[in-house]
Design an enzyme around this catalytic site. Structure first.
Site, PDB file in Angstrom:
ATOM      1  N   GLU A 228       1.863   3.615   2.949  1.00 18.51           N
ATOM      2  CA  GLU A 228       2.415   3.339   4.141  1.00 18.51           C
ATOM      3  C   GLU A 228       4.096   3.193   4.091  1.00 18.51           C
ATOM      4  O   GLU A 228       4.522   2.024   4.300  1.00 18.51           O
ATOM      5  CB  GLU A 228       1.693   1.602   4.332  1.00 18.51           C
ATOM      6  CG  GLU A 228       0.377   1.717   4.515  1.00 18.51           C
ATOM      7  CD  GLU A 228      -0.434   0.393   4.354  1.00 18.51           C
ATOM      8  OE1 GLU A 228       0.210  -0.584   4.240  1.00 18.51           O
ATOM      9  OE2 GLU A 228      -1.767   0.505   4.238  1.00 18.51           O
TER      10      GLU A 228
ATOM     11  N   GLU B 217       0.778  -4.857  11.166  1.00 18.88           N
ATOM     12  CA  GLU B 217       0.472  -3.170  10.998  1.00 18.88           C
ATOM     13  C   GLU B 217       1.335  -2.550  11.767  1.00 18.88           C
ATOM     14  O   GLU B 217       1.050  -2.799  13.048  1.00 18.88           O
ATOM     15  CB  GLU B 217      -0.939  -3.124  11.327  1.00 18.88           C
ATOM     16  CG  GLU B 217      -2.184  -3.745  10.282  1.00 18.88           C
ATOM     17  CD  GLU B 217      -2.295  -2.879   8.924  1.00 18.88           C
ATOM     18  OE1 GLU B 217      -1.747  -1.940   8.958  1.00 18.88           O
ATOM     19  OE2 GLU B 217      -3.130  -3.861   8.324  1.00 18.88           O
TER      20      GLU B 217
ATOM     21  N   HIS C 231       2.410  -3.668   6.884  1.00 21.10           N
ATOM     22  CA  HIS C 231       1.723  -2.859   6.578  1.00 21.10           C
ATOM     23  C   HIS C 231       1.790  -1.524   7.596  1.00 21.10           C
ATOM     24  O   HIS C 231       2.591  -1.758   8.737  1.00 21.10           O
ATOM     25  CB  HIS C 231       0.228  -3.156   6.434  1.00 21.10           C
ATOM     26  CG  HIS C 231       0.011  -3.987   5.233  1.00 21.10           C
ATOM     27  ND1 HIS C 231      -0.773  -3.488   4.255  1.00 21.10           N
ATOM     28  CD2 HIS C 231       0.332  -5.342   5.267  1.00 21.10           C
ATOM     29  CE1 HIS C 231      -0.840  -4.472   3.224  1.00 21.10           C
ATOM     30  NE2 HIS C 231      -0.288  -5.543   3.753  1.00 21.10           N
TER      31      HIS C 231
ATOM     32  N   ASN D 205      -3.249  -5.793  -2.611  1.00 24.63           N
ATOM     33  CA  ASN D 205      -3.727  -6.858  -1.573  1.00 24.63           C
ATOM     34  C   ASN D 205      -5.256  -7.203  -1.483  1.00 24.63           C
ATOM     35  O   ASN D 205      -5.706  -7.605  -0.533  1.00 24.63           O
ATOM     36  CB  ASN D 205      -2.950  -6.355  -0.235  1.00 24.63           C
ATOM     37  CG  ASN D 205      -3.132  -7.590   0.650  1.00 24.63           C
ATOM     38  OD1 ASN D 205      -2.723  -8.466   0.396  1.00 24.63           O
ATOM     39  ND2 ASN D 205      -3.285  -7.046   1.983  1.00 24.63           N
ATOM     40  N   ARG D 206      -5.957  -6.724  -2.413  1.00 20.40           N
ATOM     41  CA  ARG D 206      -7.407  -7.281  -2.589  1.00 20.40           C
ATOM     42  C   ARG D 206      -7.392  -8.244  -3.822  1.00 20.40           C
ATOM     43  O   ARG D 206      -8.388  -8.310  -4.489  1.00 20.40           O
ATOM     44  CB  ARG D 206      -8.447  -6.380  -2.470  1.00 20.40           C
ATOM     45  CG  ARG D 206      -8.592  -5.441  -1.084  1.00 20.40           C
ATOM     46  CD  ARG D 206      -8.869  -6.418  -0.090  1.00 20.40           C
ATOM     47  NE  ARG D 206      -8.991  -5.757   1.244  1.00 20.40           N
ATOM     48  CZ  ARG D 206      -7.914  -5.489   2.146  1.00 20.40           C
ATOM     49  NH1 ARG D 206      -6.753  -5.816   1.773  1.00 20.40           N
ATOM     50  NH2 ARG D 206      -8.213  -4.740   3.248  1.00 20.40           N
TER      51      ARG D 206
ATOM     52  N   HIS E   7       0.754  -1.089   0.247  1.00 20.00           N
ATOM     53  CA  HIS E   7       0.180   0.088  -0.072  1.00 20.00           C
ATOM     54  C   HIS E   7       0.727   1.254   0.156  1.00 20.00           C
ATOM     55  O   HIS E   7       1.755   1.208   0.917  1.00 20.00           O
ATOM     56  CB  HIS E   7      -1.174   0.075   1.164  1.00 20.00           C
ATOM     57  CG  HIS E   7      -1.980  -1.009   1.050  1.00 20.00           C
ATOM     58  ND1 HIS E   7      -2.168  -1.804   2.095  1.00 20.00           N
ATOM     59  CD2 HIS E   7      -2.628  -1.634   0.052  1.00 20.00           C
ATOM     60  CE1 HIS E   7      -3.316  -2.813   1.745  1.00 20.00           C
ATOM     61  NE2 HIS E   7      -3.612  -2.815   0.499  1.00 20.00           N
TER      62      HIS E   7
ATOM     63  N   ARG F 274      -3.149   4.745  -2.178  1.00 22.84           N
ATOM     64  CA  ARG F 274      -3.069   3.511  -1.507  1.00 22.84           C
ATOM     65  C   ARG F 274      -2.739   2.277  -2.617  1.00 22.84           C
ATOM     66  O   ARG F 274      -2.039   1.266  -2.452  1.00 22.84           O
ATOM     67  CB  ARG F 274      -4.434   3.120  -0.778  1.00 22.84           C
ATOM     68  CG  ARG F 274      -4.692   1.492  -0.350  1.00 22.84           C
ATOM     69  CD  ARG F 274      -5.975   1.741   0.331  1.00 22.84           C
ATOM     70  NE  ARG F 274      -6.326  -0.015   0.424  1.00 22.84           N
ATOM     71  CZ  ARG F 274      -6.399  -0.724   1.502  1.00 22.84           C
ATOM     72  NH1 ARG F 274      -5.440  -0.133   2.539  1.00 22.84           N
ATOM     73  NH2 ARG F 274      -6.621  -1.854   1.473  1.00 22.84           N
TER      74      ARG F 274
HETATM   75 ZN   LIG Z   1      -1.695  -1.838   3.799  1.00 12.12          ZN
END
Ligand SMILES: [Zn+2]
Length: 426
Positions: free
Chosen positions: A189, A392, A316, A261-262, A186, A244
């Protein structure tokens, strides 16, 4: 129809962003709020859209009250207040937070001019342009030339090599199970690539003089890719700090970008991603149809088919979580689920031991939110990684994605303590 009118019809959200003279989105006056949506979440999300608010992250409320972190533009603040929602101010001015991150720094040259000199630790005192990340990787590889090589995992949509470093120990290249790390999938990040680089730095720096680190490399082959979304990272630096996704265009839409990441081709078509190309969580037209996903997936598939994958971590920010499978379901559990959760907790404790930074642990879906087409599920079920995690990093919302550069080194140090614990004890 004039072009401008056409653009206004199809892309009002994009055009409403204010740009400075360099064409960069201005976030001055945006407030970041943690909002409790109350009853109807879909209606709440529609309200956010009409206010042109930017969805930063959310927590579906397993551990505390369901909330969304959103950036509200100054011109929408009065309308937002009129909604009378329960909210808390995380930041009074996103523009000021971005200024606090500091300017992108020049690449810090190593202090020694010798060929095998490690990169300067000043690398972890500032954020840098993408080109400098590549220089860092090159210098890191040169510091341990007999036990490492630079690798690529395909190309980005805009044609950049997705670069990383492969490290190995006494058994020789590719002889051990893999530890595979991805950073900065992303784009916004930024701390994630820095922390992944810090871990790679410590592995290289310690191999010749630290028995524990030598054992890590002797037991595992490390494949570390700090920036797997280079086009997105560059766009956050040139144009829009809060971007993102990747920068993929499609003939079917004027909206740009797919959430890499989807986009993993496993449980892709479920709850926890968006079918709307304008969404930050847009999943793509088909499973696995982003070039970045294809590149990092093919490398993962190769590692799985080779010596197998011991540990995969997708790095992330933000929120301070260590997340185990699964994202696609809150009731499914991995074969070794209880061991994963125990290890995640003790890894979190190890992280906390350094500076007191607390990390919440648990399965993605029940701890944070449902995801579809996410990396951890793919690595767990398709590539049979023993541990397929997402972490995260800092913080819990005060600075969010725009973590001040003064926190880079500490974030790396505490993550390294956690990873050392994990590599020693799993
Ligand atoms: Zn992320």
């Amino acid at each position: 129809m004039k072009l401008l009118q056409l653009l206004l019809l199809i892309a009002p959200l994009t055009l409403s962003l204010r740009l400075d003279r360099r064409g960069k989105v201005v976030y001055d006056g945006y407030k970041i709020l943690r909002v409790v949506p109350g009853g109807d979440v879909a209606a709440f999300e529609a309200q956010l859209e009409s206010l042109e608010a930017i969805d930063l992250t959310h927590n579906h409320g397993h551990l505390d009250e369901e909330h969304f972190d959103v950036a509200i533009p100054p011109e929408s603040l009065a309308a937002f207040e009129a909604l009378n929602l329960t909210s808390e101010v995380l930041s009074e001015d996103l523009g000021a937070d971005i200024a606090l991150e500091g300017e992108l720094a020049e690449y810090p040259e190593p202090e020694l001019a010798a060929a095998a000199a490690l990169p300067s630790l000043d690398w972890f005192q500032a954020y840098h342009a993408y080109s400098a990340h590549l220089t860092f990787l090159r210098d890191l590889q040169s510091a341990l030339p007999s036990n490492s090589e630079l690798i690529t995992a395909g190309k980005s949509f805009e044609g950049r090599d997705i670069q990383g470093i492969h490290l190995w120990g006494s058994g020789g290249k590719g002889s051990k199970p893999a530890v595979y790390f991805h950073g900065n999938v992303h784009a916004r990040e930024w701390i994630s690539s820095k922390v992944v680089e810090y871990i790679a730095y410590q592995l290289v720096a310690g191999y010749g003089n630290d028995a524990a680190v030598k054992a890590f490399l002797d037991n595992y082959d490390f494949y570390i890719l700090p920036v797997v979304n280079p086009d997105g990272l560059i766009y956050t630096q040139s144009t829009n700090r809060l971007w993102r996704k990747n920068r993929q265009t499609r003939s079917s839409t004027s909206a740009v970008g797919t959430d890499i990441n989807r986009n993993w081709p496993y449980k892709w078509d479920g709850t926890g991603s968006s079918t709307s190309p304008g969404s930050g969580r847009y999943r793509g037209e088909r499973a696995g149809d982003t070039p970045e996903n294809t590149g990092i997936r093919q490398l993962g598939d190769q590692l799985a088919a080779g010596r197998g994958i011991k540990l995969y971590i997708d790095w992330h920010s933000y929120g301070q979580y260590i997340l185990t499978p699964y994202g696609y379901s809150c009731s499914a559990s991995a074969e070794n689920q209880s061991r994963q959760n125990t290890l995640a907790r003790s890894t979190a404790n190890a992280i906390t031991s350094l500076y007191g930074t607390a990390f919440t642990t648990g399965p993605i879906c029940s701890t944070l939110y449902a995801t579809a087409g996410g990396s951890t599920d793919y690595f767990t079920d398709v590539n049979k990684a023993e541990f397929g995690w997402a972490i995260e990093l800092r913080d819990t919302g005060r600075n969010g994605f725009t973590l001040p550069a003064t926190q880079i080194l500490a974030s790396g140090e505490e993550a390294w303590v956690g990873i050392k614990y994990l590599l020693t004890n799993f």
